[in-house]
Design a protein around this motif. Structure first.
Motif, PDB file in Angstrom:
ATOM      1  N   GLN A   7       0.832  -1.177  -0.111  1.00  0.00           N
ATOM      2  CA  GLN A   7      -0.070  -0.057  -0.050  1.00  0.00           C
ATOM      3  C   GLN A   7       0.757   1.132  -0.091  1.00  0.00           C
ATOM      4  N   LEU A   8       1.987   1.150   0.521  1.00  0.00           N
ATOM      5  CA  LEU A   8       2.602   2.266   0.762  1.00  0.00           C
ATOM      6  C   LEU A   8       3.226   3.152  -0.355  1.00  0.00           C
ATOM      7  N   PRO A   9       3.811   2.706  -1.432  1.00  0.00           N
ATOM      8  CA  PRO A   9       4.283   3.133  -2.491  1.00  0.00           C
ATOM      9  C   PRO A   9       3.163   4.652  -2.933  1.00  0.00           C
ATOM     10  N   PHE A  10       1.945   4.346  -2.761  1.00  0.00           N
ATOM     11  CA  PHE A  10       0.929   5.415  -3.118  1.00  0.00           C
ATOM     12  C   PHE A  10       1.230   6.627  -2.199  1.00  0.00           C
ATOM     13  N   TYR A  11       1.441   6.344  -1.029  1.00  0.00           N
ATOM     14  CA  TYR A  11       1.363   7.649  -0.286  1.00  0.00           C
ATOM     15  C   TYR A  11       2.989   8.240  -0.455  1.00  0.00           C
ATOM     16  N   ILE A  12       3.937   7.507  -0.551  1.00  0.00           N
ATOM     17  CA  ILE A  12       5.263   8.176  -0.505  1.00  0.00           C
ATOM     18  C   ILE A  12       5.646   8.726  -1.786  1.00  0.00           C
ATOM     19  N   GLU A  13       5.113   7.931  -3.112  1.00  0.00           N
ATOM     20  CA  GLU A  13       5.238   8.494  -4.373  1.00  0.00           C
ATOM     21  C   GLU A  13       4.297   9.825  -4.632  1.00  0.00           C
ATOM     22  N   LEU A  14       3.180   9.784  -3.836  1.00  0.00           N
ATOM     23  CA  LEU A  14       2.326  10.906  -4.040  1.00  0.00           C
ATOM     24  C   LEU A  14       2.916  12.043  -3.448  1.00  0.00           C
ATOM     25  N   MET A  15       3.629  12.015  -2.312  1.00  0.00           N
ATOM     26  CA  MET A  15       4.451  13.153  -1.590  1.00  0.00           C
ATOM     27  C   MET A  15       5.348  13.690  -2.564  1.00  0.00           C
ATOM     28  N   HIS A  16       6.144  12.773  -3.019  1.00  0.00           N
ATOM     29  CA  HIS A  16       7.049  13.066  -4.006  1.00  0.00           C
ATOM     30  C   HIS A  16       6.606  13.687  -5.347  1.00  0.00           C
ATOM     31  N   HIS A  17       5.519  13.145  -5.587  1.00  0.00           N
ATOM     32  CA  HIS A  17       4.743  14.091  -6.866  1.00  0.00           C
ATOM     33  C   HIS A  17       4.375  15.514  -6.526  1.00  0.00           C
ATOM     34  N   LEU A  18       3.883  15.588  -5.651  1.00  0.00           N
ATOM     35  CA  LEU A  18       3.513  16.841  -5.038  1.00  0.00           C
ATOM     36  C   LEU A  18       4.730  17.818  -4.713  1.00  0.00           C
ATOM     37  N   ALA A  19       5.586  17.383  -4.008  1.00  0.00           N
ATOM     38  CA  ALA A  19       6.653  18.174  -3.847  1.00  0.00           C
ATOM     39  C   ALA A  19       7.318  18.543  -4.872  1.00  0.00           C
ATOM     40  N   SER A  20       7.528  17.617  -5.992  1.00  0.00           N
ATOM     41  CA  SER A  20       8.338  18.011  -7.077  1.00  0.00           C
ATOM     42  C   SER A  20       7.454  19.249  -8.056  1.00  0.00           C
ATOM     43  N   LYS A  21       6.219  19.242  -7.756  1.00  0.00           N
ATOM     44  CA  LYS A  21       5.363  20.157  -8.379  1.00  0.00           C
ATOM     45  C   LYS A  21       5.159  21.474  -7.510  1.00  0.00           C
ATOM     46  N   GLY A  22       5.967  21.644  -6.419  1.00  0.00           N
ATOM     47  CA  GLY A  22       5.977  22.968  -5.638  1.00  0.00           C
ATOM     48  C   GLY A  22       4.966  23.113  -4.503  1.00  0.00           C
ATOM     49  N   VAL A  23       4.122  21.874  -4.370  1.00  0.00           N
ATOM     50  CA  VAL A  23       3.158  21.806  -3.246  1.00  0.00           C
ATOM     51  C   VAL A  23       3.854  21.616  -1.795  1.00  0.00           C
ATOM     52  N   PRO A  24       3.721  22.325  -1.001  1.00  0.00           N
ATOM     53  CA  PRO A  24       4.535  22.344   0.297  1.00  0.00           C
ATOM     54  C   PRO A  24       4.030  21.037   1.150  1.00  0.00           C
ATOM     55  N   VAL A  25       4.846  19.935   0.759  1.00  0.00           N
ATOM     56  CA  VAL A  25       4.537  18.725   1.640  1.00  0.00           C
ATOM     57  C   VAL A  25       5.895  18.061   1.866  1.00  0.00           C
ATOM     58  N   PRO A  26       5.915  17.159   2.820  1.00  0.00           N
ATOM     59  CA  PRO A  26       7.017  16.515   3.142  1.00  0.00           C
ATOM     60  C   PRO A  26       7.779  15.888   2.014  1.00  0.00           C
ATOM     61  N   HIS A  27       9.078  15.757   1.787  1.00  0.00           N
ATOM     62  CA  HIS A  27       9.649  15.247   0.507  1.00  0.00           C
ATOM     63  C   HIS A  27      10.398  13.767   0.977  1.00  0.00           C
ATOM     64  N   PRO A  28       9.822  12.676   0.441  1.00  0.00           N
ATOM     65  CA  PRO A  28      10.532  11.499   0.859  1.00  0.00           C
ATOM     66  C   PRO A  28      12.010  11.491   0.310  1.00  0.00           C
ATOM     67  N   GLN A  29      12.836  11.165   0.754  1.00  0.00           N
ATOM     68  CA  GLN A  29      14.168  11.019   0.721  1.00  0.00           C
ATOM     69  C   GLN A  29      14.705   9.559   0.165  1.00  0.00           C
ATOM     70  N   ALA A  30      15.439   9.682  -0.837  1.00  0.00           N
ATOM     71  CA  ALA A  30      16.017   8.538  -1.754  1.00  0.00           C
ATOM     72  C   ALA A  30      17.017   7.742  -0.859  1.00  0.00           C
ATOM     73  N   LEU A  31      16.868   6.350  -0.937  1.00  0.00           N
ATOM     74  CA  LEU A  31      17.825   5.422  -0.294  1.00  0.00           C
ATOM     75  C   LEU A  31      19.195   5.624  -1.506  1.00  0.00           C
ATOM     76  N   LYS A  32      20.205   5.189  -1.114  1.00  0.00           N
ATOM     77  CA  LYS A  32      21.525   5.135  -1.894  1.00  0.00           C
ATOM     78  C   LYS A  32      21.042   4.278  -3.133  1.00  0.00           C
ATOM     79  N   THR A  33      20.117   3.418  -3.230  1.00  0.00           N
ATOM     80  CA  THR A  33      19.662   2.564  -4.034  1.00  0.00           C
ATOM     81  C   THR A  33      18.519   3.206  -5.007  1.00  0.00           C
ATOM     82  N   GLY A  34      17.842   4.373  -4.411  1.00  0.00           N
ATOM     83  CA  GLY A  34      17.064   4.916  -5.641  1.00  0.00           C
ATOM     84  C   GLY A  34      15.548   4.949  -4.967  1.00  0.00           C
TER      85      GLY A  34
END
Length: 322
Positions: free
Chosen positions: A60-87
């Motif tokens: 279930q979790l990729p939906f939430y994590i990738e949604l935050m990444h998607h919104l942050a990448s578009k300039g919406v002020p939300v927490p930005h998930p950090q990438a591991l060294k693996t990406g």
């Protein structure tokens, strides 16, 4: 504090070896939340929030994590998930799914003004529009299907008049979901839990500046109108009675509509969606109160608050959508 899974400093240091976000400085449990284990994590490169997921699954979790990444990448002020060294942006830790996101600045406003309401309403509308092209689909896991499944478990704890109220509103919502107007509502990824303590503000009370929206872990694809109803049922009310404060409602709805205008179908179903938003949290609070999960320290929210809100929505006219 709701801590389901203890994390030591040594644990945190080990976890950080998977990332490139600096060396460990400090770790402090967050004194809120009943679904996840959360910590403030400081490193030599910044401030973060470490979350171990106690209920949501790895699938279930990729939906939430990738949604935050998607919104942050578009300039919406939300927490930005950090990438591991693996990406990747999601890992496992202490045998639980785990993520680290940026910590936003500011604090929550317990008694919001009209200006606070305008800023968060416009930001929510921006988030809705920014998520239109988000590719992952996942339903609101605390939506109508969950209400139907959970209600039989909590009815034995209720007085007869409470049972009557809950089951009557639930039956009405089941019928509403089958209507043409409901099926035509604009929808997409939605926060679904936009209470005032999930929004941070900087600045002063007189001149607030939004820091961002946090805690996306109840998000799901739902009607955007439900997201609006959840928010104003918390942001725009008298706490003691659940009755709306008209000046706050007007500010909230006008600011949202200036970014995303409401449709005729939304106006038609609005009073019942307000009840749906109150019902959702009455059911979940009843469940957490009467059937709590084990935790080190866990204080469920008072379920009677949303009983009052639901009653107010059924006895008072709904505010008019602009």
């Amino acid at each position: 504090m709701a801590v389901f899974t203890p994390v030591s400093e040594a644990d945190a240091r080990e976890l950080l070896t998977r990332y490139s976000i600096g060396e460990f400085v400090s770790l402090r449990g967050i004194t809120a939340g009943i679904e996840n284990t959360n910590f403030f994590l400081e490193t030599t490169q910044g401030s973060y929030v470490l979350t171990l997921f106690e209920v949501l699954t790895q699938e279930q979790l990729p939906f939430y994590i990738e949604l935050m990444h998607h919104l942050a990448s578009k300039g919406v002020p939300v927490p930005h998930p950090q990438a591991l060294k693996t990406g990747e942006r999601l890992t496992r830790f202490k045998d639980k799914p785990c993520a680290i996101v940026t910590r936003l600045s500011g604090g929550y406003e317990a008694s919001p003004s009209a200006e606070h309401c305008r800023q968060i309403a416009a930001t929510l509308a921006r988030a809705h529009m920014a998520a239109v092209d988000f590719p992952i689909q996942q339903p609101n896991l605390r939506g109508l299907d969950w209400w139907r499944k959970t209600t039989p478990a909590i009815l034995p704890f209720l007085a007869p008049e409470q049972s009557e109220l809950l089951t009557s509103v639930l039956d009405e919502q089941i019928a509403l979901a089958q209507s043409e107007a409901y099926q035509a509502l604009p929808r997409g990824p939605a926060h679904c839990d936009l209470f005032r303590d999930n929004v941070l503000f900087d600045g002063t009370f007189e001149m607030p500046r939004i820091g961002g929206i946090i805690d996306f872990y109840f998000a799901g694809c739902d009607t955007w109108l439900f997201d609006v109803a959840v928010a104003i049922n918390d942001w725009c009310i008298e706490r003691a009675s659940g009755v709306f404060k008209p000046e706050l409602v007007d500010a909230w709805l006008s600011a949202y509509a200036a970014v995303r205008p409401f449709t005729s179908e939304e106006r038609e179903v609005w009073p019942r969606i307000l009840q749906a938003a109150a019902l959702r949290f009455w059911i979940s609070r009843l469940y957490d109160y009467h059937l709590p999960r084990p935790a080190q320290t866990l204080k469920p929210h008072d379920p009677t608050h949303f009983e009052r809100v639901l009653t107010a929505r059924r006895t008072s006219p709904a505010p008019v959508l602009p």
